[in-house]
Design an enzyme around this catalytic site. Structure first.
Site, mmCIF file in Angstrom:
data_model
loop_
_atom_site.group_PDB
_atom_site.id
_atom_site.type_symbol
_atom_site.label_atom_id
_atom_site.label_comp_id
_atom_site.label_asym_id
_atom_site.label_seq_id
_atom_site.Cartn_x
_atom_site.Cartn_y
_atom_site.Cartn_z
ATOM 1 N N ASP A 260 0.885 -1.156 0.000
ATOM 2 C CA ASP A 260 0.000 0.000 0.000
ATOM 3 C C ASP A 260 0.931 1.217 0.000
ATOM 4 O OD1 ASP A 260 -2.094 1.739 0.020
ATOM 5 O OD2 ASP A 260 -3.200 0.752 1.628
HETATM 6 C C1 BGC Z 1 -4.989 3.267 -0.116
HETATM 7 C C2 BGC Z 1 -5.013 2.282 -1.273
HETATM 8 C C3 BGC Z 1 -4.836 3.027 -2.561
HETATM 9 C C4 BGC Z 1 -3.534 3.792 -2.505
HETATM 10 C C5 BGC Z 1 -3.236 4.577 -3.757
HETATM 11 C C6 BGC Z 1 -3.751 4.134 -0.158
HETATM 12 O O1 BGC Z 1 -3.836 5.140 0.785
HETATM 13 O O2 BGC Z 1 -5.046 2.570 1.102
HETATM 14 O O3 BGC Z 1 -6.209 1.560 -1.272
HETATM 15 O O4 BGC Z 1 -4.872 2.125 -3.636
HETATM 16 O O5 BGC Z 1 -3.583 4.709 -1.430
HETATM 17 O O6 BGC Z 1 -4.089 5.647 -3.882
#
Ligand code: BGC
Length: 728
Positions: A260
């Site tokens: 993530d």
């Molecule tokens: C989220 C993800 C997301 C990523 C990119 C993170 O903060 O938890 O689900 O895909 O950001 O935007």
């Protein structure tokens, strides 16, 4: 008979042929991958394992190896983000179709719709030249406070598994990778970056992992995203048990593990426990502005140095690069990949269909709904949520749709004879109003105006609920209370006092407390429905479409009635460092059923404008061996005067067991569409091995022999018949 065996033989041969061809293709690709890896320098290999911008990773120009481009997910393809900051890039050609939120998809209980959703969003991702779509999310709904539940598929691992597989398969048919997220145990947003989850092996395997496992084994997902939180003291993104042993070992995952954004924390763990690609915002407190800060990522310079020092073997980076190249051969390097399409009528139709089928009718006293379009009547549509954009906000799932039909707009377009009037009633911030900015933002005046509007109407439709702001249904933190905010409870009673003919559209991705329930004659759960929201809502409100959605999670009466909350702060949200999933396997309806705590609305529940019955319920046998499949057969009958769809649900429980058991668990369901007066016999098959529980003493699944009870009905709290069977 001869024809039949010939057909069988043909099917068998074409299947074996297809498998053999796939094997040959895989072998050829693996050979190509090996030869590419041998040409790469160590620096080039390491550079492929981390971000070069917010949503892309480096290729190797001299060898024609492309970059990889990703986008959020899961309800539409997100607008372009700047190279190095979270600001939108300001493109004018990146608007898309906003599909309904995944809670709505889950509520449709219709895997075919999930396939259409996946196909359409995959086409849009391809059109936008994305290689990886960052979704779908399958974290289990544990508490109604989780700000991100709207992005997930509900509280039941079986339902989530059945719904996620067709989504992924159909995204990937476009040669775009789905990236199932967030692996694992990211069941709350509060303290998500630091909280350490303690949960039993049973709950892990029986509740929190099955949808991920189905994504890997049944849908062959090409990418998976780690989560922010810790589990048993280690960050889940590079977790010895989760990513190394279970995902890449037991499940044989051959795709790419993506972090993530900034969820990696340690070079050695990331390297050896199976993180393949590190994405993020900046590490080591370097922030977003330091030049070349991507070099400081755990899988960047520190990784390179550790390999050069001999602390990490080069084979470790080779494995990561092999996976990344495999992902490329599946996506960006795929010959004749196609171009995709965006904002087509077909995509808008899918968005509308998912919305129509996911909407849940929760209460319908004296047939309040559907509301007929008649000359001479006035319908007051009250509430900020009637006009507020619900694709704006919410965090990374925020979308820039080409258009978004608000509930008010949809109702206005559908009702030609009745007079539609509107008042906002309250405001929560002017910036996100969809076209409508009230003449005054004074809360008292807005309230008075709304009450006056309600007085003038024959019917009042209050459009309330939550929204996508921080501390509501939004990534980054959780809701702070189970009640509706902005004094809505009081507002509803004020509306009721001036107009008895009051119905409500509840716009949320979560359960809310409903002490106001007796004040509304009708209640429809409308979720966040995306581009076609208002049309789908008007379809159901008017009766053009008969609602058939079923709740994918329980609505507890009080927050304490939910299993996670019953055990107090250590269970949710934890003490700031640790939290303990004390309800264990008894998540959602499993808790309500087993502890005999009645929910306000139960898992699997949802009304219709017609009446259904389920009859002639039987199983093919009474005794089964471990290799058998239970074949449940029943007739679903539409007894009313309207066409409609019903979901037959089969739950199974074991009363006498050597281990703790939920009273019953969903093991099969089928949605059936029936013309008024029609009946249909359906079969639901349940392989005995799906009744296994996770035996912690042998760290494996085991089917316990003995007596089981099948519960067949149309909701977890509406069981038409129980049947006892034996496994021997
Ligand atoms: C989220 C993800 C997301 C990523 C990119 C993170 O903060 O938890 O689900 O895909 O950001 O935007």
């Amino acid at each position: 008979m001869i024809k039949y065996s010939y057909l069988l033989l043909l099917t068998f041969f074409s299947f074996t042929l297809a498998t053999a061809q796939n094997d040959i293709q895989d072998n050829e690709i693996n050979k190509k991958i090996d030869s590419i890896v041998s040409l790469l320098t160590l620096e080039e290999k390491v550079a492929m394992c981390h971000a070069q911008s917010k949503f892309s990773t480096k290729g190797v120009e001299r060898l024609g190896i492309p970059e990889i481009w990703m986008s959020d997910g899961p309800h539409g393809v997100r607008a372009e983000i700047s190279w190095d900051s979270w600001d939108y890039a300001g493109w004018t050609n990146d608007s898309i179709t906003a599909f309904p939120a995944l809670t709505c998809l889950a509520a449709s209980f219709n895997p075919n719709l999930s396939a259409q959703f996946g196909k359409s969003i995959g086409e849009e991702a391809l059109y936008r030249e994305k290689d990886v779509l960052l979704g779908p999310g399958v974290n289990i709904y544990r508490t109604p406070l989780n700000g991100r539940n709207f992005e997930y598929l509900g509280e039941d691992p079986y339902l989530a598994s059945k719904m996620v597989v067709p989504y992924i398969k159909n995204v990937q048919k476009n040669n775009v990778a789905a990236c199932v997220k967030h692996f694992a145990l990211n069941n709350q947003e509060h303290w998500r970056s630091t909280i350490n989850v303690e949960v039993s092996d049973r709950a892990l395997h029986e509740i929190y992992l099955p949808a991920f496992k189905a994504a890997v084994q049944d849908a062959n997902v090409w990418a998976i995203m780690g989560a922010y939180n810790k589990f048993r003291g280690q960050y889940t993104t590079h977790h010895e048990l989760l990513t190394k042993t279970i995902l890449k070992g037991d499940w044989n995952f051959d795709g790419v593990v993506i972090s993530d954004w900034s969820s990696a924390h340690n070079t050695m763990e990331a390297a050896v426990n199976g993180l393949d690609m590190e994405m993020g915002t900046g590490t080591d407190g370097l922030g977003t502005t330091t030049s070349n800060h991507y070099d400081y990522y755990y899988l960047a310079s520190p990784f390179l140095k550790a390999i050069q020092n001999g602390d990490i073997e080069e084979s470790v980076v080779d494995d990561k690069v092999r996976r990344i190249l495999r992902l490329m051969f599946r996506t960006t390097l795929k010959p004749n990949r196609g171009f995709g399409s965006v904002n087509t009528e077909a995509h808008h139709d899918v968005a509308r269909k998912v919305a129509q089928e996911g909407i849940v009718l929760l209460k319908n006293e004296n047939n309040f709904f559907p509301i007929e379009d008649k000359e001479g009547i006035t319908i007051a549509v009250i509430g900020e949520n009637a006009t507020r954009s619900m694709t704006a906000g919410g965090g990374s799932s925020e979308l820039k749709p080409q258009f978004e039909i608000s509930p008010l707009e949809g109702i206005k377009q559908r009702y030609k004879k009745a007079k539609i009037i509107h008042a906002m009633g309250y405001h929560t911030g002017p910036s996100v109003y969809d076209n409508i900015i009230p003449s005054t933002l004074n809360q008292d005046s807005l309230r008075v105006q709304a009450i006056e509007t309600a007085k003038k109407a024959d019917i009042v439709l209050y459009v309330g609920g939550l929204n996508k702001s921080h501390l509501q249904d939004c990534e980054g933190d959780d809701r702070q209370s189970y009640e509706l905010s902005y004094n809505q409870e009081e507002f509803i009673s004020e509306l009721k006092a001036v107009n008895q003919n009051l119905g409500m559209l509840l716009v949320t991705g979560n359960a809310v407390e409903t002490p106001w329930l007796s004040n509304v004659n009708g209640l429809i759960q409308t979720w966040y429905l995306g581009s076609m929201a208002g049309h789908a809502i008007a379809d159901v409100v008017s009766g053009d479409v008969n609602p058939s959605g079923k709740l994918p999670f329980s609505f507890p009466k009080k927050l304490k009635d939910n299993g996670a909350h019953f055990y107090g702060e250590l269970s949710y949200p934890g003490d700031g460092t640790n939290q303990y999933y004390k309800e264990d396997i008894l998540v959602g309806y499993r808790w309500h059923d087993t502890k005999k705590i009645e929910p306000e609305f139960a898992f699997g529940y949802g009304l219709s404008y017609t009446n259904f019955s389920i009859s002639d319920i039987s199983t093919d046998k009474k005794k089964y061996s471990l290799e058998d499949t239970i074949k449940v057969s029943c007739s679903v009958n539409n007894l009313g005067n309207t066409d409609g769809s019903e979901v037959a649900q089969v739950y199974i429980g074991k009363q006498k067991s050597k281990v703790k058991r939920a009273l019953k668990e969903l093991k099969g369901f089928k949605k059936v569409t029936l013309k008024k007066g029609d009946s249909k016999t359906i079969n639901i098959n349940i392989p005995i091995n799906t009744l296994a529980y996770y035996n912690e003493s042998i760290s494996d699944w085991e089917v316990e022999k003995g007596e089981y009870t099948l519960y067949i009905g149309n909701a977890s709290n509406s069981i038409t018949k129980k049947i006892k069977v034996r496994i021997q």
